[in-house]
Each structure stands twice: as structure tokens, then as C-alpha cells.
Design a protein around this motif. Structure first.
Motif, mmCIF file in Angstrom:
data_model
loop_
_atom_site.group_PDB
_atom_site.id
_atom_site.type_symbol
_atom_site.label_atom_id
_atom_site.label_comp_id
_atom_site.label_asym_id
_atom_site.label_seq_id
_atom_site.Cartn_x
_atom_site.Cartn_y
_atom_site.Cartn_z
ATOM 1 N N MET A 39 0.925 -1.242 -0.096
ATOM 2 C CA MET A 39 -0.010 0.132 -0.037
ATOM 3 C C MET A 39 0.849 1.103 -0.090
ATOM 4 N N ASN A 51 -6.683 0.790 5.706
ATOM 5 C CA ASN A 51 -7.370 -0.493 5.708
ATOM 6 C C ASN A 51 -8.605 -0.309 6.524
ATOM 7 N N LEU A 107 -7.797 0.993 1.211
ATOM 8 C CA LEU A 107 -7.834 -0.205 0.729
ATOM 9 C C LEU A 107 -9.254 -1.032 0.906
ATOM 10 N N LEU A 150 -7.450 -0.386 -4.082
ATOM 11 C CA LEU A 150 -6.726 0.811 -3.257
ATOM 12 C C LEU A 150 -7.035 1.993 -4.098
#
Length: 428
Positions: free
Chosen positions: A187, A311, A379, A408
Motif C-alpha cells: 500500500m 485499511n 484499501l 486501493l
């Protein structure tokens, strides 16, 4: 030692990022660095294999490819494995284990195929070592042999990593469904966040859990190699030379620096914040990252501009909604596509707030009001999430979280709505 063919498997969608990382670490290009589905194939030295284990944040393992052969049945696998010089890699005093993966293999039982390969390895040692063979240990083997089967080809590897590389050695405190360190690093890489840029920006995770994203970012800012706190399987293999490994580790230790860019994390659970702080201490970045408790719908930005990377809660991590999300109701948003050896369990779901509203539109409204000038990367497995948040993404990067297909999303935040005002229908 002659040049080796190394295969570095990674999560689906991360292959290009991993190729960039390997190039940065080794300088390899062209046919020496090939991006494949599910990983990167590298023609490199034994020393490179050690350095990649120590420094790669994105690879799951570093495997040495030993042979590739056609097959139609288990006996073909036995013959192919019998022809590999296992004795140059380990001895009869060490234990080993055979691990199998397959994609469209015609064989009925992978367990039986693994048994035939195990027999081939043992019989080869018996023939070379006067009837002595190494023991099999399925729990804590010294050596892992990997075999991957396609429809008609078997590829054999020896594992130089041992435990998967996402196990950095610092995470002891975790919550439910923690994010893998390798995915957190992917990420960060996909976002393009660079703590060494001319105009470096702080990074902030408002749903930090046990701190994985923030700690990975802080280690990058401090130039701390991810593998410095763990052991590797190559230390048990015959080509291993302690003085070479010591020199590689010393080079990594000497490159450490104090993080110039602050990294921030917050979570509604003070228990998780305590976990994150303890993990940061073990990872050597306690001075470079700041964790605080707080609801994601109420926390104010830690700096005028920066990069958010999160996330967000779905499934087991649903509790991140805080005051606006207890008790959390759940709406299933799982996509459990099987991905063979990449499967690692743990589905998630989207959160609803106490008043029945969706957590994510409220989060977007909070961002529009207070985070203008920030860039947010999120994400999520919910491909329709930008529409529900009434935000227009500027990028979407496909990425897999174990078996779950995710995106993402990048949002460039501005004050007010990121979309035009809704027009009312004309009166009747």
C-alpha cells in the motif's frame, strides 16, 4: 557459486511494485529481472538472495529454482526430483519438508505427489550417503523444499526464507484479522509516499489497529531493513557463510537513520493503541511514530497536509468506527475468490453506525470538512465504496488481501463535496 534463478512470490497485484523494489536493491534489469504472474523471477547471486531476504518488504519468500521438468504422473515427479543435487544444499543431519502448490494440475492428490517427491529426496541421499537419509519434520524443518505444478510442468525450489517474510520479528501484539506487513508495504509503495522527497509529507493511518501501516512507514523513513530482527532458512543451508551474512547485516545497520518525517496512527481502541506502541518499540521506531486513541470520525489532522493510508474496518476489524460505530451492524461485502497458495483467511465486512447510517459517508464528510489538501488512500473490497462516500477517486490500484479482491483507491480531498451539487427534479 554460479548465478541462481530466484523466484520471489508476492500477493496478486503487487508484481510490478516488487519488480521495482528488486531493481532498487540489486540494480538488475532486462532478462535478469522478469515480472511474472504471482511474483518476480531474478537471475542473481547467492549474496543477492541474502540481501533480498533482509531488505524486501513486498516478497513473501525468496526461492531458489533448482529444476523444471514436464510431468504426467507422480512417477515423473519422482524421477525429476531424484535428478536434483540436494546434497549440495543440506545434509543428512538436517530435517526437511516438502510443500506443494498447483494450478490446474491433473493429479488427483497433491499429498501423494508431495510424498513421491519426499521419497525421491530421501532415496537420493541414501544413494549418495551410504544408506543414510535426512529426517522429515512437518512442523519445524531445517529445510523447506517447494514444488509447483501447472498443467504439465513441475518446478522445484529450495526456500531460503523459512518463515514467510511478512513475519518481521517485531509484531507480538495483534488484534483481529491483522494486516500483513507485506500488504501494508505494498500500500505504501503504491501510494508513492516518499519520506526522502524534497517536499516530504507526513503519513497518517486513522484506523491503525496494531500499527502495521504506520510502523512499516516509520521503518522506511528510518532506513531499517525489515528482516533485521529475524532468522532465515539460508542460515541452515550449505552455501551459507557467516562472515558474508555479518557484512550484509552490518551494512544494513550502518544505513539506519533517525526518521525526519513524522508518522502518525490512531485507533478508537486504546487497547490497540497500546499494542501499536509496543510493536513500534520492538521495531525500533518508537521515536519516529506517534500513536493516539481517537474516533476516526472525530480525529483532527496531525498536520496541515499529508497522506492518509488506511485499511478501514470490515469484518473482524469492525470496531474501528468508535463512538459513531457501536454496536456495529454488519453488511456482508466479502469476495472470497480462492487464490491457491496465496489464501490466508480472514474475510471482512462494511460498518454501520449507531444511528443506522453508513460509517464511510460520515468519514468522507469529516474528511471534506477537516482534511482539505490531504491525499487519502483506502484499501477495500467494496468496489462501489467511492460512490457511497460521494468521493471521486483519482486512481484505483487492484490488490489482493489473501483471497479477497480489493482496490486501493486514491482520493484527493478538497473542502466540501468532491462532486457537484445534486439537482432537485422540477416540481410537478
Amino acid at each position: 557459486m554460479n548465478p541462481l534463478h530466484l523466484f520471489l512470490p508476492c500477493a496478486a497485484g503487487v508484481e510490478g511494485l516488487l519488480a521495482d523494489e528488486v531493481h532498487a536493491l540489486t540494480g538488475l534489469v532486462g532478462m535478469d529481472l522478469q515480472t511474472l504472474r504471482g511474483g518476480v523471477l531474478v537471475r542473481a547471486s547467492w549474496r543477492d538472495a541474502l540481501r533480498l531476504n533482509l531488505h524486501s518488504r513486498l516478497a513473501q519468500r525468496v526461492l531458489v529454482q533448482l529444476a523444471q521438468a514436464p510431468y504426467r504422473n507422480e512417477q515423473d515427479l519422482y524421477r525429476a526430483a531424484s535428478g536434483i543435487a540436494w546434497e549440495i544444499w543440506f545434509t543428512t543431519r538436517q530435517s526437511f519438508k516438502v510443500e506443494m502448490t498447483a494450478q490446474h494440475s491433473p493429479l488427483q492428490s497433491l499429498n501423494f505427489a508431495a510424498l513421491k517427491i519426499k521419497d525421491a529426496v530421501a532415496d537420493r541421499f541414501r544413494a549418495k550417503a551410504g544408506g543414510v537419509r535426512p529426517d522429515v519434520d512437518t512442523q519445524r524443518p531445517d529445510v523447506r523444499v517447494h514444488a509447483h505444478l501447472t498443467t504439465d510442468t513441475a518446478t522445484f525450489y529450495i526456500d531460503t526464507s523459512g518463515e514467510p517474510l511478512f513475519k518481521r520479528g517485531w509484531r507480538e501484539d495483534t488484534g483481529d484479522a491483522p494486516l500483513k506487513e507485506t500488504l501494508a508495504a505494498a500500500m505504501i509503495a503504491a501510494s508513492g509516499w516518499d519520506p526522502f522527497a524534497d517536499e516530504s509529507l507526513p503519513l497518517y493511518d486513522p484506523c491503525c489497529g496494531s500499527g502495521t501501516v504506520a510502523i512499516e512507514a516509520a521503518q522506511i523513513a528510518c532506513r531499517i531493513a525489515p528482516g533485521l530482527k529475524r532468522r532465515f532458512a539460508f542460515e541452515q543451508l550449505l552455501p551459507f557463510q557467516a562472515h558474508v551474512w555479518s557484512a550484509i547485516k552490518k551494512e544494513a545497520e550502518d544505513a539506519r537513520r533517525t526518521g525526519a518525517v513524522r508518522v502518525f496512527g490512531s485507533d478508537v481502541s486504546h487497547r490497540m493503541v497500546d499494542f501499536a506502541q509496543r510493536n513500534a518499540e520492538r521495531a525500533g521506531v518508537a521515536e519516529a511514530v506517534e500513536f493516539r486513541g481517537g474516533d476516526a470520525l472525530q480525529r483532527m489532522p496531525p498536520a496541515p497536509r499529508g497522506v492518509m493510508l488506511l485499511n478501514p474496518p470490515y469484518g473482524e476489524r469492525i470496531a474501528a468506527a468508535g463512538i459513531a460505530g457501536r454496536p456495529a451492524r454488519m453488511v456482508a461485502q466479502q469476495d472470497r475468490h480462492a487464490r491457491g497458495a496465496a489464501y490466508d483467511g480472514g474475510g471482512r465486512e462494511t460498518a454501520h453506525t449507531d444511528d443506522g447510517g453508513d460509517f464511510f459517508p460520515q468519514l468522507a464528510a469529516h474528511w471534506k470538512k477537516h482534511y482539505a489538501g490531504w491525499t487519502a488512500w483506502m484499501l477495500t473490497p467494496d468496489l462501489k465504496l467511492p460512490g457511497r462516500m460521494r468521493l471521486k477517486e483519482s486512481r484505483r490500484v487492484p490488490m489482493w488481501n489473501g483471497p479477497i479482491e480489493c482496490r486501493l483507491f486514491r482520493f484527493d480531498l478538497v473542502a466540501g463535496s468532491a462532486r457537484g451539487p445534486r439537482t432537485e427534479p422540477p416540481a410537478a
